[in-house]
Write an enzyme that holds these catalytic residues in place. Structure first.
Site, short mmCIF file in Angstrom:
data_model
loop_
_atom_site.label_atom_id
_atom_site.label_comp_id
_atom_site.label_asym_id
_atom_site.label_seq_id
_atom_site.Cartn_x
_atom_site.Cartn_y
_atom_site.Cartn_z
N SER A 49 0.87 -1.18 0.00
CA SER A 49 0.00 0.00 0.00
C SER A 49 0.91 1.24 0.00
CB SER A 49 -0.89 0.00 1.24
OG SER A 49 -0.09 0.19 2.39
N ASP A 84 -0.75 -1.56 -4.16
CA ASP A 84 -2.13 -1.83 -3.75
C ASP A 84 -2.88 -0.50 -3.58
OD1 ASP A 84 -4.27 -3.41 -2.86
OD2 ASP A 84 -3.61 -3.32 -0.76
P1 13P Z 1 -7.88 -7.50 4.24
O1 13P Z 1 -7.04 -6.59 5.07
O2 13P Z 1 -9.30 -7.48 4.66
O3 13P Z 1 -7.32 -8.87 4.16
O4 13P Z 1 -7.88 -6.89 2.76
C1 13P Z 1 -6.68 -6.84 2.03
C2 13P Z 1 -6.85 -6.11 0.75
O5 13P Z 1 -7.88 -6.16 0.11
C3 13P Z 1 -5.70 -5.34 0.24
O6 13P Z 1 -6.04 -4.55 -0.84
#
Ligand code: 13P
Length: 287
Positions: A49, A84
């Protein structure tokens, strides 16, 4: 091998299994996930992220760490390094830093703007050999400051974005980042089936993989999901194992405070979680 995620996800879609995207935060996370993928002979996607990238001092640090680990750990399974929920600017930064895949999350823009920005990033990503994921319909909950209301995507808008030449598509189907609330209604398979119908061969991405029951995961894969994102579940297992170590007083016995010892149970717990997910998603032995 650091590769784009295109081929591994085409293969997954055709073979009716899904490749896991596991988000990384630091060296322990990365090492545990890579080691598990290699042990299980599974392809893997490392998700980063923007917040995690910043935490690790920047995307360049992340790329260099991942590339060096692949070499030093003799990782031969396909590994994609993927941004992400990227912003427009974040996508450019990751392309420059040497990522092999990006996600542009334009789901909060009006659809015309999402289309225009996605289109531009598709041509740049492809020219540089990266795969690109786009999003329609926000994923609920909060991840690293990105908050989504959690609406189901419009299948016609999904087709519009899919037709731009993206490699895989994240579409909201009632999924939520983080833990699911008690009163969660479950995934909307109706929406997923309608999206699959409109987008055909496009590998679909299921975000919010933490806490989705196994039967729903399997049904989602049957309906065209080829990539499943997991973040919170590794954080929870890391935290629980670390808590157990400290509560047992092990950090105060001998050299138990040594960070290599202190972080070891958490790292082992991440490996266990990743293994469980890879087995559930069906990617074991598919490298
Ligand atoms: P979770 O944190 O619910 O596993 O989701 C991860 C996600 O979708 C990352 O983009």
């Amino acid at each position: 091998m650091l590769v784009s995620a295109t081929e591994m996800l085409k293969k997954a879609k055709a073979g009716h299994y899904a490749v896991g995207q596991f988000n990384i935060n630091n060296l322990e996370w990365t090492k545990s996930i890579l080691a598990t993928a290699q042990e299980l002979n599974s392809p893997v996607i490392l998700g980063v992220s923007e917040g995690a990238g910043k935490y690790m001092t920047g995307f360049k640090t992340v790329t260099e760490m991942v590339k060096a680990m692949i070499e030093e750990m003799n990782i031969t399974v396909p590994v994609a390094l993927h941004l992400d929920h990227g912003t427009y600017e974040g996508c450019y930064k990751c392309i420059k830093a040497g990522f092999s895949s990006i996600m542009f999350d334009g789901s909060h823009y009006p659809i015309e703007e999402n289309v225009a920005k996605t289109k531009e990033l598709v041509s740049i990503a492809h020219a540089m050999g990266l795969s690109i994921e786009a999003e329609v319909g926000s994923i609920g909950g909060e991840e690293d400051g990105v908050v989504g209301a959690g609406e189901c995507a419009d299948p016609d808008e999904c087709k519009m974005i899919a037709d731009l030449g993206i490699d895989f598509l994240a579409a909201g189907i009632g999924n939520i980042h983080g833990k699911y609330p008690e009163n969660w209604k479950g995934l909307s398979f109706e929406t997923l089936a309608a999206i699959q119908e409109k987008t055909g061969e496009m590998p679909l991405v299921l975000h919010g993989g933490t806490g989705i029951p196994a039967d729903m995961i399997k049904k989602a894969i049957d309906l065209g999901v080829a990539k499943i994102n997991v973040n919170t579940e590794c954080q929870l297992s890391f935290a629980a194992a670390t808590r157990e170590y400290i509560e047992a007083g092990k950090d105060q016995q001998g050299k138990g405070f040594d960070p290599r010892k202190l972080l070891a149970p958490g790292a082992a717990a991440i490996k266990e979680t990743v293994k469980e997910k890879m087995e559930l998603f069906g990617s074991v032995g598919k490298a």
